[in-house]
Every structure is written in C-alpha cells, then in structure tokens.
Design an enzyme around this catalytic site. Structure first.
Site, short mmCIF file in Angstrom:
data_model
loop_
_atom_site.label_atom_id
_atom_site.label_comp_id
_atom_site.label_asym_id
_atom_site.label_seq_id
_atom_site.Cartn_x
_atom_site.Cartn_y
_atom_site.Cartn_z
N HIS A 1 38.37 10.47 47.07
CA HIS A 1 39.79 10.66 47.36
C HIS A 1 40.32 11.64 46.32
O HIS A 1 40.49 11.29 45.15
CB HIS A 1 40.53 9.33 47.29
CG HIS A 1 41.88 9.38 47.93
ND1 HIS A 1 42.84 8.43 47.70
CD2 HIS A 1 42.43 10.27 48.80
CE1 HIS A 1 43.94 8.72 48.40
NE2 HIS A 1 43.70 9.83 49.06
N HIS B 1 40.13 4.74 57.76
CA HIS B 1 40.80 5.71 56.89
C HIS B 1 40.13 5.67 55.52
O HIS B 1 39.89 4.60 54.97
CB HIS B 1 42.29 5.37 56.76
CG HIS B 1 43.02 6.23 55.77
ND1 HIS B 1 43.38 5.78 54.52
CD2 HIS B 1 43.46 7.51 55.86
CE1 HIS B 1 44.01 6.75 53.87
NE2 HIS B 1 44.07 7.80 54.66
#
Length: 581
Positions: free
Chosen positions: A166, A120
């Site tokens: 991110h 992830h």
C-alpha cells in the site's frame, strides 16, 4: 438416535456450586406434524415417503431428489426413519441447509450482468497503514470464493523489480511474483469461474514490460488476452472458466509537451486520487492512488514515455479516467467496454444526482466501488447502495470484520458460493421506452417472507461451559433483520430463554419486501448479560431469494464469518407473493 447431548456438569467455585444442566429438547410440533402427515402410520417414514416430503414440503426438484435421498440414507444408515431420525435429518446443516449449494443461475451472460466477489488491497494482513503485506490473505480470500484480487504495484528501491504494497504507508512489501503464484495455485479451488486481478499501477514502462512477461509466464494458457484492443462486449463467466483476467488502466504511449504542462498544473489535484475526475474534489482518498503517477513524474522530469505493447496486450478490461466529470464518465459507448472506480462517498453523491445513469452504465460496463481512505483500520462500508445501482465490484477489506462484511458473505453465499451472482433483471434490462430502474422509487412490497425460529443447539460443543457465564447456562435470544432496499430494512427479536444451552423459542416473524431480489436476512444470537454488554453467540447472513421453503438447519458463524462446528438453529421459511388491490 439422540439429537441433543444430555450432560450434567458440576462446576465448583470458591463460594458456591453451580449446576450446568443440559435438557434434551423434543422435536417441535411442526416437525411432529410433518412426520405424521408423510409417514402414514406415524411411527416410521419410508424412503418413498421422505421423497414425497422433500418434493412437496421442501421444494426439492424431482431431478435432484434422488441425490438428496442418497445422501440422507448414507448418513443415517437406516431404511426407515423414526421421528427422532427425521428430526436429526432436519437439524443437520449438511443434509438440510437453508440454501442450495450448487451453481444454478445462468452463467452465459456478459460479466457486467453479475455481482462479482471483490477484494480491496487483497495483500494486506491488517490495517491500511502499518500491517504486513503477504500472500496469506490472498489465498484465504480465494478459498472463501473471492474472484477479484487487487494488487498495488510499485518499483523496489533499485527500480529493478516490482513489489506489492500500500503505497506511501508503512506497510511491508511482498514480491509480485509470489502474489501471482498464489493466485495461480488457488484461483479455482472454490469454483472454475474467472478470477480478475485489478492492478493499481505505479510503474515505469520498463517495469510494466517486466510485469507483462511475469504475468504471461506465470499464468500461461490461464491468462485471457482479448483479440482486440477494446472489447465491445464482455465475455461470460461460462466462457471464461479457469481463466484469469487483468484489469487496469492502459499506459499512455506518447504525451506531447502540452500534456506534460497540463499534468503539472493539475498535479496538486490528482496525484493521490484514483479517479480524480470525480466532480466533488472533496472526495480525496489515500486509499487508491492515480495509476499513472510514476509515468507522469518521469514526464515532468523530462523523460519520454515509452510504449508498452506487451503490457497492453495482457489487459483484458480497461480501466478509464475521463476528464470531464461524473455525468460524462457515465455515458455509455456502444463500441467500448470499460471499468470505472468510485470511492464509497462519491458513490453516495452519485446515487443522489445520477442514480439512473449509474444503472444504465452498469448494464454493460463495470463499476467498482472502494473504501474511503480514512478507513485505516480496514473497516468496510454499506454494500447495498452499490448493489442497488448495479455496481458489480464492491471492493471490501476481507480482513475488516463487522456487519458490512457479514452482508458481503451473505450475498455471495448465493449461487453455490461460486463468486458470481446474477443481477436482478430490472438492473440488466431497459423498459419498453428505454427507461431504467430508479433506485430511489418508493416501491410497494411484492413478496412476504415468513419465518419461524424453533430452537437452537450446538453451543456446548463449540464453546467452553463457562464461556457465557461462569455461574449458569446462557440466556439466549435471537435478532433477525433484513438488509436491502431502504424500504425493506427492519429488525425483530425473539424473547429471551434463560438458563439453557438448547433454547426453544417457537416464534414467527413476517417481513414484507419490496425488492426481495436484493434482500439479505441477517440472524444474530446473543447471550443476555445484565452486568455488561451482551455476549455474541453466532451469526449468519443469507440471501432471501435463495432460501429454500420448509424446515431447515441454519448454521451459525463466528464474527469472522467462519462456520462453527455444531452451533445451529432450526428454522422454517416461506416466501409468498403479495397481491395489492
């Protein structure tokens, strides 16, 4: 041949002198008995006698025993084994590991029939908010055996190039091309089985076309492009050897004005949620965001969406986003394979309400689970719920060390650490009346795992003599436990062995297991400390179904899951069926 080094060190301190003495431990009685049984004269064991021991006591296949013997003889460099040599062999983690190191499962089934080692936000070096983005964690994950790499794609400030970061955080970006090149160069270091790249796409159509070109040129013939727009059956890991697959949501081609209006009315609900169709709108997460945010924003500004045919062509596994809730999302379509994503807390709710629907869906489709957005320190969740329901991609923060990640490492030590582990048959096939496995069923135990912990060694080679205690040798004890189905969870511990670097426990434990196929054996060694928290001294997690019978050397790892050079345990394993009246 001496197995355990004998060393006496006098440590001088301000007020006192402490004697650190390492006492050589004898071979356990079970080792002596095995040697006497198979050596004949009780003094020397021939190669043929060792071969018989490996087949009868250790369950080594006759077809494999020749190569095993060759490695043993090559390492020990003797024609006959003394008791000391035999003990040395048994206590060697390379020659006598607890699980097989080769791929041995059927690799010709569709991808949906396997658990896949999944990362992830694979580009993050630390926390989810402010850490640096880099290719280093991607390379590290691939070298550990991870087979699914996640990249979040965003335009740079000029919207002329693609960067990975991110989104809506303070993480510093890395260029997409660097990530792709790192994947290309390290994808098959551990095994030749396919690597899947999941894109979380926040790009404009022009940049999607650029990504398609970048992917095609970087991977070349490695890139798997499906022949049809929608796969009706996933290929197998065997058929996809040395191939790289892209999985993401396909771009929308042309949205009518009413679709724009609908997007506008729903924007407050879906902008920052990956699969915003989840029934409970409380499952909002900043971890995975809507893949078509950028396109929706352009549409709301009056810009027409352009088709991205080249981008569509590189997508091997389509990620879907149904609109009508979880029950509808889990409907199986015979002519279409897709991937769905759920945050961990949505999975927990889905498991309560739609457990068997999840199992049926994952028989042919891909289900990906990802951490909730509040895990900003890159911690992880319990993976067993997803595995019990057939979820193939349990996406983990590989830099988030802890118990959960040790379970993930344990699961994927199976099948030769190749990154793919075959799911149990009960999660793949339907029953005679088309029924599927019920994860909530109260199942009786069917297998018994009996283990014996004989002794430990190697800490003096891997740790400083004063690491555990500046005054005396350590006081080691071992905790052993099962992680798996709820009925199988149990933990036990040995007695404490005081003031010794080579603890000898000789303690036996038995665990009845209802779902041995998904049971993981977790072993943790501690040094007892009365004044403060006990000191960590090593751990490992092993898949129960892979344990080899007999006496084996079990290597221990540090908190990050990296194996120590010498620290290990000597243990015996025995699996047997339980017959109920």
């Amino acid at each position: 041949m001496t197995i355990l080094q004998t060393d006496t060190v006098m440590a001088n301190y301000n007020c006192f002198t402490t004697n650190f003495k390492v006492i050589e431990a004898e071979p356990p009685s079970d080792v002596k008995q095995a040697f006497e049984k198979y050596s004949g004269d009780g003094n020397h064991m021939t190669v043929d006698q060792l071969r018989l021991f490996l087949v009868e006591d250790h369950g080594v296949l006759i077809s494999d025993v020749g190569s095993v013997i060759e490695e043993i003889v090559k390492s020990i460099s003797v024609k006959y084994l003394s008791l000391e040599d035999f003990h040395h062999f048994l206590f060697d983690t390379k020659l006598n590991p607890p699980i097989r190191s080769q791929v041995h499962q059927d690799m010709t089934a569709p991808l949906s029939h396997y658990y896949i080692y999944t990362g992830h936000n694979s580009y993050l070096t630390g926390n989810q908010i402010s850490s640096k983005c880099s290719v280093r964690p991607i390379i590290k994950a691939l070298k550990r055996g991870v087979k699914v790499i996640e990249l979040d794609l965003w335009p740079n400030s000029s919207k002329a190039d693609v960067r990975v970061l991110h989104g809506r955080t303070f993480t510093s970006p890395v260029k997409l091309i660097k990530c792709l090149e790192a994947i290309r160069d390290n994808a098959f270091v551990v095994s030749p089985y396919p690597v899947i790249i999941t894109f979380e796409d926040h790009l404009t159509p022009d940049l999607r076309a650029k990504v398609a070109k970048m992917v095609t040129e970087t991977f070349g013939e490695m890139l798997f492009k499906p022949e049809s727009a929608n796969l009706d059956k996933l290929p197998s890991p065997e058929n996809l050897k040395n191939r790289i697959l892209i999985s993401t949501k396909p771009p929308k081609e042309c949205l009518e004005a009413e679709d724009v209006e609908h997007s506008s009315s729903q924007k407050s609900q879906v902008s920052y949620v990956d699969d915003a169709w989840i029934e409970d709108k409380g499952f909002k997460s900043g971890s995975d965001t809507s893949d078509d945010d950028a396109e929706t924003e352009d549409l709301l500004k009056g810009k027409k969406s352009h088709s991205s045919p080249a981008y569509k062509q590189v997508i091997a596994i389509h990620a879907g986003k149904p609109k009508n809730g979880l029950k509808d999302a889990l409907k199986v379509e015979n002519d279409k394979i897709r991937r769905l994503s759920l945050p961990e807390q949505a999975l927990e709710k889905a498991a309560e309400k739609h457990g068997q629907d999840l199992v049926r869906f994952t028989q042919n489709n891909i289900l990906r689970i990802y951490p909730k957005g509040t895990r900003i320190t890159s911690s992880n969740y319990k993976p067993l719920t997803g595995w019990m329901h057939g979820a193939q991609m349990i996406a983990f923060n590989m830099q988030g060390y802890g118990r959960s990640l040790s379970l993930m490492h344990g699961m994927f030590r199976a099948n030769g650490n190749c990154g793919y582990v075959k799911k149990p048959d009960f999660l793949i096939r339907c029953g005679s009346n088309n029924e599927v496995f019920d994860p909530k069923a109260n199942l009786p135990p069917k297998t018994s795992l009996k283990m014996k912990i004989y002794m430990g060694d190697g800490w003096l080679s891997d740790f400083k003599k004063t690491h555990f205690d500046i005054c005396s040798p350590p006081d080691f004890y071992t905790k052993v436990g099962i992680a798996g189905a709820s009925v199988d969870k149990i933990t036990k511990r040995t007695k404490r062995k005081n003031n010794t670097w080579t603890p000898v426990w000789n303690e036996e434990f038995t665990f009845p297991l209802a779902v041995p196929e998904l049971a993981l054996l977790r072993i943790v060694v501690y040094d007892h400390n009365m004044a403060q928290k006990n000191n960590f001294a090593g751990q490992i997690c092993l898949p129960v179904s892979e344990l080899r019978p007999g006496i084996h050397a079990v290597p221990l790892c540090n908190r990050k899951g990296d194996q120590y050079g010498s620290t290990r345990l000597l243990m015996r394993f025995e699996l047997s069926e339980i017959y109920l009246d």
